[in-house]
Design a protein around this motif. Structure first.
Motif, PDB file in Angstrom:
ATOM      1  N   ALA A  91       2.208  14.449  29.671  1.00  0.00           N
ATOM      2  CA  ALA A  91       1.674  13.103  29.878  1.00  0.00           C
ATOM      3  C   ALA A  91       0.569  13.146  30.912  1.00  0.00           C
ATOM      4  N   ALA A  92      -0.397  12.273  30.745  1.00  0.00           N
ATOM      5  CA  ALA A  92      -1.467  12.162  31.728  1.00  0.00           C
ATOM      6  C   ALA A  92      -0.900  11.610  33.029  1.00  0.00           C
ATOM      7  N   SER A  93      -1.547  11.948  34.121  1.00  0.00           N
ATOM      8  CA  SER A  93      -1.110  11.447  35.423  1.00  0.00           C
ATOM      9  C   SER A  93      -1.452   9.956  35.553  1.00  0.00           C
ATOM     10  N   PRO A  94      -0.521   9.131  36.063  1.00  0.00           N
ATOM     11  CA  PRO A  94       0.783   9.521  36.577  1.00  0.00           C
ATOM     12  C   PRO A  94       1.800   9.728  35.452  1.00  0.00           C
ATOM     13  N   SER A  95       2.488  10.839  35.494  1.00  0.00           N
ATOM     14  CA  SER A  95       3.516  11.160  34.500  1.00  0.00           C
ATOM     15  C   SER A  95       4.788  10.379  34.817  1.00  0.00           C
ATOM     16  N   PRO A  96       5.740  10.334  33.877  1.00  0.00           N
ATOM     17  CA  PRO A  96       7.020   9.684  34.184  1.00  0.00           C
ATOM     18  C   PRO A  96       7.684  10.245  35.436  1.00  0.00           C
ATOM     19  N   LEU A  97       7.586  11.556  35.665  1.00  0.00           N
ATOM     20  CA  LEU A  97       8.159  12.144  36.878  1.00  0.00           C
ATOM     21  C   LEU A  97       7.440  11.626  38.123  1.00  0.00           C
ATOM     22  N   GLU A  98       6.133  11.541  38.047  1.00  0.00           N
ATOM     23  CA  GLU A  98       5.369  11.032  39.194  1.00  0.00           C
ATOM     24  C   GLU A  98       5.683   9.569  39.454  1.00  0.00           C
ATOM     25  N   ARG A  99       5.791   8.774  38.390  1.00  0.00           N
ATOM     26  CA  ARG A  99       6.121   7.363  38.570  1.00  0.00           C
ATOM     27  C   ARG A  99       7.499   7.188  39.212  1.00  0.00           C
ATOM     28  N   ALA A 100       8.396   8.132  38.941  1.00  0.00           N
ATOM     29  CA  ALA A 100       9.746   8.069  39.517  1.00  0.00           C
ATOM     30  C   ALA A 100       9.808   8.679  40.915  1.00  0.00           C
ATOM     31  N   GLY A 101       8.673   9.153  41.421  1.00  0.00           N
ATOM     32  CA  GLY A 101       8.631   9.723  42.761  1.00  0.00           C
ATOM     33  C   GLY A 101       9.147  11.140  42.855  1.00  0.00           C
ATOM     34  N   LEU A 102       9.110  11.879  41.742  1.00  0.00           N
ATOM     35  CA  LEU A 102       9.685  13.222  41.709  1.00  0.00           C
ATOM     36  C   LEU A 102       8.650  14.334  41.565  1.00  0.00           C
ATOM     37  N   GLY A 103       7.401  13.992  41.299  1.00  0.00           N
ATOM     38  CA  GLY A 103       6.403  15.011  40.997  1.00  0.00           C
ATOM     39  C   GLY A 103       6.242  16.047  42.082  1.00  0.00           C
ATOM     40  N   GLU A 104       6.367  15.646  43.347  1.00  0.00           N
ATOM     41  CA  GLU A 104       6.118  16.559  44.470  1.00  0.00           C
ATOM     42  C   GLU A 104       7.119  17.700  44.548  1.00  0.00           C
ATOM     43  N   PHE A 105       8.266  17.553  43.911  1.00  0.00           N
ATOM     44  CA  PHE A 105       9.312  18.564  44.041  1.00  0.00           C
ATOM     45  C   PHE A 105       9.092  19.778  43.146  1.00  0.00           C
ATOM     46  N   PHE A 106       8.256  19.647  42.130  1.00  0.00           N
ATOM     47  CA  PHE A 106       8.207  20.670  41.091  1.00  0.00           C
ATOM     48  C   PHE A 106       6.908  21.464  41.117  1.00  0.00           C
ATOM     49  N   GLU A 107       7.092  22.772  41.035  1.00  0.00           N
ATOM     50  CA  GLU A 107       5.967  23.705  41.007  1.00  0.00           C
ATOM     51  C   GLU A 107       5.167  23.569  39.721  1.00  0.00           C
ATOM     52  N   ARG A 108       5.885  23.420  38.611  1.00  0.00           N
ATOM     53  CA  ARG A 108       5.240  23.246  37.310  1.00  0.00           C
ATOM     54  C   ARG A 108       6.148  22.405  36.424  1.00  0.00           C
ATOM     55  N   SER A 109       5.543  21.777  35.419  1.00  0.00           N
ATOM     56  CA  SER A 109       6.307  21.029  34.425  1.00  0.00           C
ATOM     57  C   SER A 109       5.940  21.551  33.042  1.00  0.00           C
ATOM     58  N   PHE A 110       6.961  21.872  32.253  1.00  0.00           N
ATOM     59  CA  PHE A 110       6.758  22.454  30.930  1.00  0.00           C
ATOM     60  C   PHE A 110       7.241  21.498  29.849  1.00  0.00           C
ATOM     61  N   SER A 111       6.537  21.495  28.725  1.00  0.00           N
ATOM     62  CA  SER A 111       6.932  20.716  27.560  1.00  0.00           C
ATOM     63  C   SER A 111       7.124  21.654  26.377  1.00  0.00           C
ATOM     64  N   VAL A 112       8.097  21.328  25.536  1.00  0.00           N
ATOM     65  CA  VAL A 112       8.349  22.142  24.349  1.00  0.00           C
ATOM     66  C   VAL A 112       7.206  22.063  23.356  1.00  0.00           C
ATOM     67  N   GLU A 113       6.285  21.115  23.547  1.00  0.00           N
ATOM     68  CA  GLU A 113       5.158  21.010  22.620  1.00  0.00           C
ATOM     69  C   GLU A 113       4.359  22.306  22.560  1.00  0.00           C
ATOM     70  N   ALA A 114       4.426  23.110  23.627  1.00  0.00           N
ATOM     71  CA  ALA A 114       3.676  24.368  23.669  1.00  0.00           C
ATOM     72  C   ALA A 114       4.151  25.340  22.599  1.00  0.00           C
ATOM     73  N   VAL A 115       5.437  25.272  22.223  1.00  0.00           N
ATOM     74  CA  VAL A 115       5.979  26.164  21.195  1.00  0.00           C
ATOM     75  C   VAL A 115       6.319  25.400  19.914  1.00  0.00           C
TER      76      VAL A 115
END
Length: 241
Positions: free
Chosen positions: A124-148
């Motif tokens: 998702a484009a920024s702000p992502s659902p994680l960012e909107r929930a205040g969680l984005g800062e905790f994660f080094e990277r975010s992966f989606s299964v769409e890549a495979v």
């Protein structure tokens, strides 16, 4: 599995594990007269995402969610309008974190453990659902299964994270509130850590992998992870071959 020489990377599922899907209930109560139809919708969404993967097909998770809602409307004899689809999308993009999430993630981060996410949802484009929930800062990277173009628990989804992080599968701990997700990670060679949120439980079947760690609250699960691997957080990580 061989003895750990360095701390594993903690891989978090997102929907329901971190973000509270019960905030979708008002939509289902309005459409179906019963907020618990949310659980039927979510179970069918997971079923058909896995069906798509087994059939060698792929549609984005959001599109499957909309199609599943229309399918349930047909089953229950009700009508879904375009405004209802808009509401579903809006609610899914603004789900809040469960109350135990920020304390758990803070403890893991303070212990020096590396955190990433792996979700069935598309990027998702920024702000992502994680960012909107205040969680984005905790994660080094975010992966989606769409890549495979496969949905969890296909092994390729977990291998995606291992390859991208340049580690072995034995260096990943998958945290989820769904047993099918932890079992998939374990079958692929990683560890499974299950948080038994409401509507989720252990399935007592002999051939299904039991999670390595289990807790009712994410804070308790974080404590178990830190107790088991926290002392390795500052050890040098061997180069992956």
């Amino acid at each position: 599995m061989t003895e750990q020489k360095s701390a594993p990377i903690i891989v978090f599922d997102v929907n329901e594990t971190l973000l509270d899907i019960t905030t979708l209930e008002p939509l289902f109560e309005r459409l179906f007269g019963d907020p618990l139809v949310l659980r039927e919708w979510f179970a069918q969404l997971i079923l058909y995402s896995q069906t798509m993967t087994l059939c060698g097909r792929y549609s984005p998770f959001g599109e499957l969610g909309v199609g599943t809602l229309r399918m349930l409307a047909s089953i229950h004899g009700t009508t879904v309008e375009a405004s209802d689809i808009d509401e579903l999308k809006a609610r899914m993009s603004t789900m809040p974190a469960h109350p135990d999430v920020i304390p758990a993630l803070s403890a893991l981060r303070d212990a020096g453990l590396r955190l990433v996410t792996l979700t069935n949802s598309p990027s998702a484009a920024s702000p992502s659902p994680l960012e909107r929930a205040g969680l984005g800062e905790f994660f080094e990277r975010s992966f989606s299964v769409e890549a495979v173009r496969k949905f969890k628990p296909a092994p390729e989804t977990y291998h995606l994270v291992a390859r991208a992080m340049n580690v072995e599968m034995a260096d990943l701990v998958l945290v989820a509130c769904h047993l099918w997700d932890t079992a998939g990670a374990q079958a692929a060679g990683g560890f499974g850590a299950l948080v038994t949120r409401p509507h989720n439980a252990i399935l007592p079947v002999a051939e299904l992998p039991t999670p390595n760690l289990i807790a009712a609250e994410l804070t308790d699960l974080a404590d178990q992870i830190i107790h088991r691997w926290g002392h390795l957080a500052h050890a040098p990580r061997p180069a992956s071959s």
